[in-house]
Design a protein around this motif. Structure first.
Motif, PDB file in Angstrom:
ATOM      1  N   ALA B 293       0.822  -1.205   0.000  1.00 50.28           N
ATOM      2  CA  ALA B 293       0.000   0.000   0.000  1.00 50.28           C
ATOM      3  C   ALA B 293       0.854   1.252   0.000  1.00 50.28           C
ATOM      4  CB  ALA B 293      -0.919  -0.010   1.217  1.00 50.28           C
ATOM      5  N   GLN B 294       1.939   1.225   0.791  1.00 47.65           N
ATOM      6  CA  GLN B 294       2.812   2.396   0.870  1.00 47.65           C
ATOM      7  C   GLN B 294       3.418   2.723  -0.492  1.00 47.65           C
ATOM      8  OE1 GLN B 294       5.240   0.976   4.005  1.00 47.65           O
ATOM      9  NE2 GLN B 294       4.022   1.965   5.608  1.00 47.65           N
ATOM     10  N   ARG B 295       3.737   1.692  -1.264  1.00 48.20           N
ATOM     11  CA  ARG B 295       4.274   1.890  -2.611  1.00 48.20           C
ATOM     12  C   ARG B 295       3.202   2.336  -3.574  1.00 48.20           C
ATOM     13  NH1 ARG B 295       9.211  -1.106  -2.215  1.00 48.20           N
ATOM     14  NH2 ARG B 295       8.531  -3.076  -1.354  1.00 48.20           N
ATOM     15  N   ALA B 296       2.038   1.681  -3.475  1.00 51.48           N
ATOM     16  CA  ALA B 296       1.044   1.826  -4.536  1.00 51.48           C
ATOM     17  C   ALA B 296       0.154   3.051  -4.419  1.00 51.48           C
ATOM     18  CB  ALA B 296       0.164   0.576  -4.604  1.00 51.48           C
ATOM     19  N   ILE B 297      -0.152   3.449  -3.191  1.00 50.12           N
ATOM     20  CA  ILE B 297      -1.126   4.529  -3.039  1.00 50.12           C
ATOM     21  C   ILE B 297      -0.667   5.842  -3.688  1.00 50.12           C
ATOM     22  CG2 ILE B 297      -2.311   6.035  -1.367  1.00 50.12           C
ATOM     23  CD1 ILE B 297      -2.594   3.553   0.417  1.00 50.12           C
ATOM     24  N   PRO B 298       0.568   6.327  -3.368  1.00 49.17           N
ATOM     25  CA  PRO B 298       0.980   7.609  -3.984  1.00 49.17           C
ATOM     26  C   PRO B 298       1.027   7.503  -5.504  1.00 49.17           C
ATOM     27  CG  PRO B 298       2.418   7.007  -2.161  1.00 49.17           C
ATOM     28  CD  PRO B 298       1.585   5.814  -2.460  1.00 49.17           C
ATOM     29  N   LYS B 299       1.523   6.372  -5.993  1.00 51.73           N
ATOM     30  CA  LYS B 299       1.637   6.166  -7.437  1.00 51.73           C
ATOM     31  C   LYS B 299       0.262   6.251  -8.086  1.00 51.73           C
ATOM     32  CE  LYS B 299       3.523   2.707 -10.600  1.00 51.73           C
ATOM     33  NZ  LYS B 299       2.982   1.345 -10.628  1.00 51.73           N
ATOM     34  N   PHE B 300      -0.701   5.558  -7.474  1.00 59.47           N
ATOM     35  CA  PHE B 300      -2.053   5.494  -7.995  1.00 59.47           C
ATOM     36  C   PHE B 300      -2.637   6.903  -8.126  1.00 59.47           C
ATOM     37  CE2 PHE B 300      -6.631   4.623  -7.691  1.00 59.47           C
ATOM     38  CZ  PHE B 300      -6.760   3.586  -8.599  1.00 59.47           C
ATOM     39  N   ILE B 301      -2.372   7.715  -7.094  1.00 54.63           N
ATOM     40  CA  ILE B 301      -2.954   9.062  -7.078  1.00 54.63           C
ATOM     41  C   ILE B 301      -2.275   9.954  -8.115  1.00 54.63           C
ATOM     42  CG2 ILE B 301      -3.238  11.147  -5.667  1.00 54.63           C
ATOM     43  CD1 ILE B 301      -3.538   9.181  -3.267  1.00 54.63           C
ATOM     44  N   VAL B 302      -0.961   9.848  -8.163  1.00 52.64           N
ATOM     45  CA  VAL B 302      -0.208  10.678  -9.110  1.00 52.64           C
ATOM     46  C   VAL B 302      -0.575  10.331 -10.546  1.00 52.64           C
ATOM     47  CG1 VAL B 302       2.110  11.174  -9.989  1.00 52.64           C
ATOM     48  CG2 VAL B 302       1.693  11.095  -7.513  1.00 52.64           C
ATOM     49  N   GLU B 303      -0.703   9.016 -10.822  1.00 50.74           N
ATOM     50  CA  GLU B 303      -1.079   8.588 -12.177  1.00 50.74           C
ATOM     51  C   GLU B 303      -2.412   9.171 -12.605  1.00 50.74           C
ATOM     52  OE1 GLU B 303      -0.958   4.361 -12.071  1.00 50.74           O
ATOM     53  OE2 GLU B 303       1.208   4.268 -12.479  1.00 50.74           O
ATOM     54  N   ARG B 304      -3.300   9.406 -11.657  1.00 56.42           N
ATOM     55  CA  ARG B 304      -4.599   9.986 -12.000  1.00 56.42           C
ATOM     56  C   ARG B 304      -4.579  11.495 -12.039  1.00 56.42           C
ATOM     57  NH1 ARG B 304      -9.794   7.634 -10.313  1.00 56.42           N
ATOM     58  NH2 ARG B 304      -9.696   5.834 -11.674  1.00 56.42           N
ATOM     59  N   GLY B 305      -3.392  12.035 -11.775  1.00 48.54           N
ATOM     60  CA  GLY B 305      -3.233  13.481 -11.874  1.00 48.54           C
ATOM     61  C   GLY B 305      -3.895  14.262 -10.771  1.00 48.54           C
ATOM     62  N   LEU B 306      -4.026  13.651  -9.611  1.00 51.03           N
ATOM     63  CA  LEU B 306      -4.671  14.349  -8.497  1.00 51.03           C
ATOM     64  C   LEU B 306      -3.615  14.934  -7.571  1.00 51.03           C
ATOM     65  CD1 LEU B 306      -7.478  11.768  -7.771  1.00 51.03           C
ATOM     66  CD2 LEU B 306      -7.778  14.059  -8.742  1.00 51.03           C
ATOM     67  N   PRO B 307      -3.869  16.086  -6.968  1.00 43.73           N
ATOM     68  CA  PRO B 307      -2.907  16.730  -6.069  1.00 43.73           C
ATOM     69  C   PRO B 307      -2.895  16.076  -4.698  1.00 43.73           C
ATOM     70  CG  PRO B 307      -4.870  18.093  -6.253  1.00 43.73           C
ATOM     71  CD  PRO B 307      -5.105  16.889  -7.106  1.00 43.73           C
ATOM     72  N   LEU B 308      -1.845  15.346  -4.383  1.00 47.01           N
ATOM     73  CA  LEU B 308      -1.723  14.665  -3.089  1.00 47.01           C
ATOM     74  C   LEU B 308      -1.170  15.645  -2.064  1.00 47.01           C
ATOM     75  CD1 LEU B 308      -1.760  12.131  -1.319  1.00 47.01           C
ATOM     76  CD2 LEU B 308       0.454  11.510  -2.296  1.00 47.01           C
ATOM     77  N   ALA B 309      -2.014  16.035  -1.118  1.00 47.60           N
ATOM     78  CA  ALA B 309      -1.578  17.014  -0.124  1.00 47.60           C
ATOM     79  C   ALA B 309      -0.917  16.351   1.068  1.00 47.60           C
ATOM     80  CB  ALA B 309      -2.779  17.846   0.346  1.00 47.60           C
ATOM     81  N   ARG B 310      -1.362  15.155   1.373  1.00 43.03           N
ATOM     82  CA  ARG B 310      -0.876  14.552   2.602  1.00 43.03           C
ATOM     83  C   ARG B 310      -1.080  13.041   2.531  1.00 43.03           C
ATOM     84  NH1 ARG B 310       0.194  16.495   7.826  1.00 43.03           N
ATOM     85  NH2 ARG B 310      -0.577  15.068   9.385  1.00 43.03           N
ATOM     86  N   PHE B 311      -0.122  12.277   3.046  1.00 48.41           N
ATOM     87  CA  PHE B 311      -0.216  10.832   3.045  1.00 48.41           C
ATOM     88  C   PHE B 311       0.316  10.344   4.384  1.00 48.41           C
ATOM     89  CE2 PHE B 311       1.748   6.624   1.836  1.00 48.41           C
ATOM     90  CZ  PHE B 311       0.534   5.954   1.733  1.00 48.41           C
ATOM     91  N   GLU B 312      -0.520   9.659   5.156  1.00 51.63           N
ATOM     92  CA  GLU B 312      -0.060   9.284   6.502  1.00 51.63           C
ATOM     93  C   GLU B 312      -0.645   7.951   6.952  1.00 51.63           C
ATOM     94  OE1 GLU B 312      -1.671  12.274   9.213  1.00 51.63           O
ATOM     95  OE2 GLU B 312      -3.250  12.510   7.718  1.00 51.63           O
ATOM     96  N   THR B 313       0.009   7.391   7.958  1.00 51.14           N
ATOM     97  CA  THR B 313      -0.456   6.143   8.558  1.00 51.14           C
ATOM     98  C   THR B 313      -1.364   6.500   9.726  1.00 51.14           C
ATOM     99  OG1 THR B 313       1.797   5.470   8.211  1.00 51.14           O
ATOM    100  CG2 THR B 313       0.354   3.888   9.296  1.00 51.14           C
ATOM    101  N   ALA B 314      -2.476   5.829   9.826  1.00 48.23           N
ATOM    102  CA  ALA B 314      -3.392   6.122  10.932  1.00 48.23           C
ATOM    103  C   ALA B 314      -3.269   5.053  12.013  1.00 48.23           C
ATOM    104  CB  ALA B 314      -4.833   6.188  10.444  1.00 48.23           C
ATOM    105  N   GLU B 315      -3.594   5.449  13.231  1.00 48.41           N
ATOM    106  CA  GLU B 315      -3.592   4.527  14.373  1.00 48.41           C
ATOM    107  C   GLU B 315      -4.738   3.535  14.182  1.00 48.41           C
ATOM    108  OE1 GLU B 315      -2.414   3.242  18.244  1.00 48.41           O
ATOM    109  OE2 GLU B 315      -1.439   4.477  16.714  1.00 48.41           O
TER     110      GLU B 315
END
Lengths: 256, 329, 69
Positions: B293-315
């Motif tokens: 997930a850590q690898r794939a999530i940012p890639k997935f978002i960037v590929e769709r051209g969306l502005p990723l403001a923040r990416f974090e692990t939740a408790e």
């Protein structure tokens, strides 16, 4: 130690929830009314019978009739009243859940049953004494020659009978899950002990139901206190204690 | 009271209760170490109350055994002296006042005189019932619950057993009861064993938790370990401001991926939760495995051209664990 | 009924007992919320207490009250 605490709670409950007025009030009412009813009976019947109709001639009432009335009232209505007020003793505590908080403390269920028996017996003794004193006083005013000794003996037989019914009802309340079931069970027991004396001399002498006949026999002097009444009373007390012990054993095995 | 041995506060061995039609508790092996706050969690009908009734000697086990400080339980168990118990719906004598009931309860433990008076005063203070003149018959549900807690503590018990102490209360009442439980736990010689179906209660005060489902124990360990073991990795993704619609579409798209268990749009960020994150649309992603997930999530978002403001692990929350353990078909 | 006039001194205690029971029963009934009364109707019980001699107040005290708490 905890028995004293339980017993004090029972007594305070009787006082604070006005239960102190129910059985003693009813018994006192009968104590006052019975001598008057006995005295009035001929006048009442005369005023009720139509003129020219059947003439009822009764022997003039005597002091003994006052107690005959009292015993009759308390052995019937009094018994039913005892059953109805005692039937909830344990069944209601189980049903409403108050028993759970008591038995989860270092208190045995047995102790709960016996303190209920003690407090309710005390109430019955108090009420019966009240009724007897009131009846005795009124009889002395209304009639000549009050049989103090005989009426006291008769009242003792009545008291033991009422205590037996109370014990039987406590046992029923320990066994049953609801107070209605407890009342039904106790009433069934009451019918059984009322009917038993029919079944032969042995039952007529030794079962608690015999105490009803003994009340009037002691009053008239037909039965002797020591020879006839005390053994039957002792059996009734023993039987009552056995019933409570059995009820307690059943309660011990129940899930709350 | 004396501490007789190092026996656990509560121990059950194969504890079973079956009725004619159903098994309420099935071979329960549970150990509650002394000195802990122990949460006994499970959905309604899981068998929590039945278990507690067996511990208190109110119900007889069909099989197995329960020990409290090493003493077998039962209607006349000596262990009762060391326990304080609050049932799920406590019932009192309506004609008594709160102080009178506490004196009665203390008397049943053999307390009397000035010591009893002092204890009663302390507990009325502790539960906020001081000065209440109403008879118990006129008490609200919450007041009864507080009186129930007070009577459970009258003997300074080594073990306090509370059955659903918070379920009937409003949020303020719940907080008060939980704070009281926490305060009890400060004292290391007191063990608190409480059942609840409310996850937040357990997370708030417990160190150890057991989870019961349909009569079976499905977990029994430290809350921390339980979360670490069963919780799925959770990620929060925040898109830049004004991408709310795209966030919903993204969540739907993520849901279809094989390494995603669940993805949902979690609304606008900003108020409260993540300080300093600013405004934006948040997507909550429960992954099956962390690294992928850590690898794939940012890639997935960037590929769709969306502005990723923040990416974090939740408790991970207990709720995630609970749902996984309990909702098995 | 001359009997009653002649025996007022004897009947008086019964009347007093009656009044005490009525007073005790009404003092319990009046402040009690209707849902804590058997059948939920306070008026009916009030009438029973006042008009059913002796047994009315006793019946109320024995069966009219639903335990609160």
């Amino acid at each position: 130690m905890s028995r004293g605490v339980l017993f004090r709670k029972e007594i305070r409950e009787i006082l604070r929830t006005s239960r102190i007025y129910v059985i003693p009030g009813l018994f006192l009412f009968f104590g006052l009314l019975s001598p008057i009813t006995a005295k009035m009976m001929p006048q009442l019947l005369r005023s009720l019978s139509a003129p020219g109709g059947v003439q009822i001639t009764l022997p003039p009432p005597v002091a003994r009739d006052a107690f005959t009335q009292l015993f009759k009232n308390l052995a019937q209505t009094g018994v039913i009243a005892v059953i109805l007020t005692v039937m909830g003793a344990l069944a209601e505590e189980k049903n409403r859940g108050t028993a759970v908080l008591v038995v989860s403390k270092p208190v045995s269920r047995t102790a709960m049953v016996w303190t209920k028996l003690a407090s309710n017996s005390l109430l019955i003794i108090f009420a019966t004494a009240l009724a007897y004193v009131a009846a005795l006083y009124y009889t002395m005013i209304l009639f000549p020659g009050t049989p103090v000794r005989e009426s006291l003996f008769g009242t003792l037989a009545l008291l033991v009978y009422l205590l037996f019914v109370g014990a039987m009802t406590i046992a029923a309340s320990a066994v049953a899950r609801s107070q209605v079931a407890a009342g039904g069970l106790a009433l069934a027991g009451y019918f059984v002990i009322s009917l038993l004396p029919i079944f032969g001399r042995f039952f007529a002498k030794w079962t608690p139901g015999a105490l009803v006949g003994l009340q009037t026999d002691l009053l008239t002097g037909k039965a002797s206190m020591l020879k006839d009444a005390v053994p039957t009373m002792a059996v009734a007390v023993a039987l009552g204690l056995v019933l409570v012990a059995l009820g307690s054993a059943a309660f011990e095995r129940q899930e709350l | 009271m004396e501490r007789t041995s190092d026996a656990p506060a509560v121990q059950t061995r194969g504890l079973t209760k079956s009725y004619k039609t159903a098994v309420a508790v099935d071979s329960l092996n549970l150990t509650v170490p002394a000195g802990s706050i122990f949460g006994f969690l499970g959905p309604n009908g899981a068998g929590k109350t039945t278990t507690i009734r067996m511990l208190m000697g109110l119900a007889r086990p069909t099989a197995g055994q329960a020990l409290i400080f090493g003493i077998p339980t039962g209607p006349d168990s000596a262990a009762k002296r060391r326990i304080g118990f609050l049932p799920d719906v406590p019932a009192f004598y309506g004609w008594m006042k709160a102080s009178e009931y506490l004196e009665f309860a203390g008397g049943l433990f053999g307390l009397d005189g000035p010591l009893l008076k002092q204890r009663v005063g302390e507990l009325l203070d502790f539960t906020g019932l001081t000065g209440v003149k109403t008879r118990v018959g006129g008490f609200s549900r919450g007041m009864k619950q507080r009186l129930g807690l007070a009577q459970a503590l009258i003997n300074r018990p080594d073990l306090v057993i509370l059955d659903e102490p918070t379920s009937a209360l409003d949020p303020i009442g719940r907080r008060e009861v939980l704070d009281a439980i926490k305060a009890l736990g400060q004292n290391t010689s007191t063990t608190v064993f409480f059942s609840t179906h409310i996850l937040a209660d357990v997370e708030r005060v417990c160190r150890r938790v057991a989870i019961l489902d349909r009569g079976h124990l499905v977990a029994d360990e430290l809350l921390h370990d339980l979360k670490a073991r069963y919780a799925r990795p959770i990620f929060l993704v925040t898109l830049a401001n004004g991408y709310g619609r795209q966030a919903a579409e993204l969540a739907a798209a993520l849901s279809g991926l094989e390494w995603v268990e669940k993805a949902e749009a979690a609304g606008e960020a900003g108020e409260g939760a993540e300080a300093g994150s600013g405004a934006g649309s948040v997507i909550r992603i429960v992954a099956r495995e962390a690294e992928t997930a850590q690898r794939a999530i940012p890639k997935f978002i960037v590929e769709r051209g969306l502005p990723l403001a923040r990416f974090e692990t939740a408790e991970p929350t207990l709720e995630d664990v609970f749902m996984r353990l309990v909702n098995k078909p | 009924m001359d009997f009653f006039r002649e025996n007022m001194a004897l009947l008086l205690p019964i009347v007093i007992l009656e009044l005490v029971l009525i007073a005790v029963a009404l003092r319990d009934l009046v402040p009690r919320p209707a849902e804590q009364v058997t059948g939920g109707n306070k008026l009916v019980w009030g009438l029973v207490i006042v008009f059913v001699t002796t047994l009315g107040p006793l019946a109320y005290l024995a069966f009219g009250r639903r335990q609160e708490g």
